[in-house]
Design an enzyme around this catalytic site. Structure first.
Site, mmCIF file in Angstrom:
data_model
loop_
_atom_site.group_PDB
_atom_site.id
_atom_site.type_symbol
_atom_site.label_atom_id
_atom_site.label_comp_id
_atom_site.label_asym_id
_atom_site.label_seq_id
_atom_site.Cartn_x
_atom_site.Cartn_y
_atom_site.Cartn_z
ATOM 1 C CE LYS A 32 36.974 41.399 32.164
ATOM 2 N NZ LYS A 32 35.864 41.809 31.465
ATOM 3 C CB THR A 33 32.703 45.528 32.492
ATOM 4 O OG1 THR A 33 33.121 44.384 33.295
ATOM 5 C CG2 THR A 33 31.354 44.612 32.291
ATOM 6 C CG ASP A 224 33.831 39.801 29.173
ATOM 7 O OD1 ASP A 224 35.134 40.643 28.909
ATOM 8 O OD2 ASP A 224 33.036 39.532 30.027
ATOM 9 C CD GLU A 225 37.916 37.827 32.247
ATOM 10 O OE1 GLU A 225 38.763 38.114 31.854
ATOM 11 O OE2 GLU A 225 37.294 38.522 32.860
ATOM 12 C CD GLN A 255 43.381 39.751 34.937
ATOM 13 O OE1 GLN A 255 42.029 39.979 36.008
ATOM 14 N NE2 GLN A 255 43.338 41.532 34.912
ATOM 15 N NE ARG A 608 41.729 39.443 41.089
ATOM 16 C CZ ARG A 608 41.338 40.521 40.140
ATOM 17 N NH1 ARG A 608 40.087 40.748 39.613
ATOM 18 N NH2 ARG A 608 42.291 40.680 39.353
#
Length: 754
Positions: A32-33, A224-225, A255, A608
């Site tokens: 995504k980044t 973002d997020e 998330q 993770r």
């Protein structure tokens, strides 16, 4: 346009479809980044958009900094003109430019949390209220929650529902404190962190011309997020993009784990209602993890009803199944983790930095830390303090140390006015100086305080001396746990922590209980002969003194809460403490929404991991000085068992079974079957061997395959292999009760049985 060639098809869509509202749903590890940074670079480089017309909002300065650097590498230094940063930093910039509209100077002060608590403390004192009832933490959390819901003090005071809530909580003056707090901040030309959001909303609400100016300045808004935004943050971004409609939000509803900070998952779940022309792009290919890990995570999160549907997949290899470990206690769990890390490093070439241990609450780190220390494995607490460095632990440890050594000046300084006794810093300095000038012990000054300090302060010091003398009597006649438990209660420390019902207060109380748990286990360990408080303090001091990692060396195992792990990835991940009432937390079982957030938190933990993942639970834990039987977390059972390998022997490294070779009876109810809470029986395989009367470690330089040996803890075994390659000589020994162990002969104490 080379940078576009590195994107897969959905990522490419997310970058080049720049016009109109867009929601990029980004599964874990899906890049995504990269999409967000390349989308901004594309706007600047390919579409010719002026960076001054782009607003990009993040949640951390680190994320903003890294994204800006990546954008500059593609689009050039012109990208530095972007309006990019955290919500708070960007809105503070706007507020400084428009401060006069709200009656503030442009150089207004921003209060941090300590400033806010100090002001609240003053107000409570001025009102003559009980500061045990109106604790700064509690009051500030209430005010913060109101501001993040855009409830100003006038509305708060005039709403009977808030008044009823406060009355029920026995804090009827909360509204008046909120009002006075806001008025005092304004008078001081100060805003707190929540004001930066609230006042930006007020600015845009009350000054349409200002809103119109920024709506036309920011032709493109990116967030973002997005799943972590609260009501206040979302309303600002919605207003800013109302004219251009060019808003792109990136996030993953699976998330969303920060409801306790005010994050509202409905923002992402209902985004399409506010933007009917929304283009939805799903990034579903996971580049991070193995197939087993990705599919296990999918099987878990599918149980949530409130979610945006997506099918996360990966082209990576199948990988190992998740290893499920059952331990008798939390200390055994810590030893397993240390053992597994050591073996993975020696057998598979991993480094310390390839490992992370994740837990639900900070108090769980103690057993893990001690096991890693004793194994000589360097670690770092990420996003928190080392257990023994936490304030509440240092406070109690200072009391314990002073009860043993009344000339310990540092402990004295820490506890003399804790809890508050009316002994100020000036009086403390006078006592310390008197001891120095008269060349006498500090304790002698305290016990003869009338000769050095007059009046009320002397009375308080005399009471303190009496308290410490009573502690000395207790320490001399009781074991470490009994003495520490008495001191924690009698000093008032435990009550002060117990009375603080905020999240932070509960964590501090749990941490002190965890220290007492460590002492309980210390005195109940048969091998420990000296069970005194002094012996325990010496052991702790030796452990902490050995923790001298080079700060320039980043090769350490990472220990952190699952919340702190979000956005990170590790080759090997241990998720420990998977027990009911711990994870999911007993405080998150009152509603489906809370339980679904806990399940999302577990999803974050699973995702993770890149290569190997371990689930661990203990059949018992020390809590509040008592050994409590535990049940495996319901979340273990919610993961498809096809992706889990059950290892029921402590520390064993049996070959992974193929899916067609599932153990008999292995089904979705395996967690319940494993449990069959074998309370005392569960300890049997783990009872350490008692060394023979003539036990003496042998010279192992000539150790060979086939030899019979005795280990002081693992008992008798047979050497199956000796490895002499490399700097460290190792041996594999098959023990009668503990299975195969790999031992470093430099450290292992083995007696060769003739």
């Amino acid at each position: 346009m080379d940078y576009l060639s590195t994107l897969n098809e959905p990522q490419y869509e997310g970058v080049v479809n720049t016009e109109g509202p867009a929601m990029i749903i980004a599964g874990a590890g899906s890049g995504k980044t990269r999409v967000l940074t390349y989308r901004i670079a594309y706007l600047i480089k390919e579409k010719g958009v002026d960076p001054f017309n782009i607003l990009a909002l993040t949640f951390t300065n680190k994320a903003a900094r890294e994204m800006r650097e990546r954008i500059e590498r593609v689009a050039g230094v012109n990208a530095r003109n972007l309006w990019m940063g955290t919500f708070h930093s960007v809105f503070a910039r706007i507020l400084r430019a428009e401060a006069d509209r709200l009656g503030y100077p442009s150089n207004f002060t921003i209060y941090d949390t300590d400033d806010s608590k100090s002001l609240i403390r003053s107000i409570v004192k001025e009102f003559g209220l009980d500061d045990k009832v109106y604790k700064p933490n509690v009051v500030l959390n209430r005010i913060s929650g109101a501001k993040n819901r855009l409830v100003e003090w006038k509305e708060y005071l005039n709403n009977p529902l808030y008044a009823a809530d406060d009355a029920a909580a026995q804090k009827p003056e909360m509204g008046r404190i909120y009002k006075t707090y806001c008025q005092r901040c304004f008078k001081a030309d100060a805003m707190d962190f929540d004001d930066l959001l609230l006042n930006t909303n007020i600015l845009f609400r009350d000054h349409i011309d200002v809103l119109n100016k920024y709506q036309h300045r920011f032709k493109y808004v990116l967030v973002d997020e997005f799943q972590d935004t609260n009501v206040s943050q979302y309303l600002i971004t919605k207003k800013l993009s109302a004219v251009s409609q060019n808003i792109a939000v990136v996030g993953d509803d699976a998330q969303s784990i920060y409801a306790f900070r005010g994050a509202n998952i409905e923002n992402i779940l209902n985004f399409e209602k506010d933007f009917p022309d929304l283009k939805v792009i799903k990034l579903e290919q996971n580049y991070r993890s193995t197939k087993n890990i990705v599919e296990a995570a999918n099987s878990l999160i599918a149980r949530n009803k409130g979610q945006l549907k997506k099918s996360v997949w990966t082209a990576n290899g199948e990988g190992n199944r998740i290893e499920l470990i059952k331990s008798v206690s939390d200390n055994e769990e810590g030893r397993f983790v240390a053992s597994a890390i050591f073996e993975q490093k020696t057998q598979n070439g991993y480094e310390n930095k390839d490992f992370a241990v994740l837990y639900r609450t900070n108090s769980q780190s103690r057993a893990i830390e001690e096991a890693l220390r004793k194994s000589g494995i360097p670690y770092k607490i990420y996003g928190g303090l080392s257990f023994y460095q936490r304030k509440e632990i240092k406070d109690l440890m200072a009391y314990l140390r002073f009860a043993i050594n009344t000339n310990d000046e540092q402990s004295f300084r820490r506890i003399i006015n804790l809890p508050k006794r009316g002994i100020g810093a000036t009086s403390v300095e006078k006592m310390v100086v008197a001891a120095f000038e008269h060349d006498i012990p500090l304790w002698e000054v305290l016990t003869n305080i009338d000769s050095f300090l007059p009046g009320r302060v002397a009375n308080a010091v005399r009471d303190f001396v009496t308290l410490v003398k009573s502690f000395q009597i207790y320490v001399s006649s009781k074991d470490a746990y009994e003495a520490a438990n008495h001191i924690a209660k009698t000093s008032g420390l435990l009550k002060e922590l117990y009375d603080d019902k905020t999240v932070e207060g509960l964590n501090r109380y749990e941490n002190v209980q965890e220290l007492l748990n460590a002492m309980k286990e210390f005195v109940e360990t048969p091998e420990v002969e000296d069970k005194s408080l002094a012996a325990f303090l010496q052991e702790v001091a030796l452990l902490t003194d050995q923790d001298n990692d080079d700060p320039t060396d980043n090769d350490f195992v990472s220990l952190m809460t699952i919340h702190a792990s979000k956005g990170l990835e590790f080759k090997n991940v241990f998720v420990v403490g998977l027990e009911e009432d711990l994870f999911p937390s007993q405080m998150m079982l009152s509603s489906r929404a809370d339980l679904e957030e806990e399940r999302r938190l577990f999803y974050v933990a699973i995702t993770r991991a890149q290569e190997n993942l371990y689930f661990s639970y203990a059949l018992s834990r020390y809590r509040f000085g008592r050994l409590i039987n535990s049940e495996p977390s319901r979340f273990i059972e919610e993961v498809d068992p096809n992706y889990i390998f059950v290892n029921t022997r402590y520390g064993s490294r049996e070959p992974k079974l193929g899916r067609s070779e599932q153990p008999p009876g292995f089904s979705s109810s395996f967690a319940r079957n494993l449990m069959a809470t074998k309370k005392p029986q569960a300890k049997k395989p783990l009872q350490y061997h008692k060394p023979s009367a003539d036990f003496r470690p042998s010279d192992t330089s000539n150790l060979a395959e086939g030899m019979k040996v005795e280990h002081p803890k693992f008992g008798f075994g047979k050497v199956s292999k000796v490895d002499t390659e490399g700097a460290n000589k190792k041996a594999k020994v098959i023990f009668e009760d503990f299975g195969e162990k790999t031992l470093l002969l430099t450290f292992a104490k083995l007696r060769i049985v003739e």
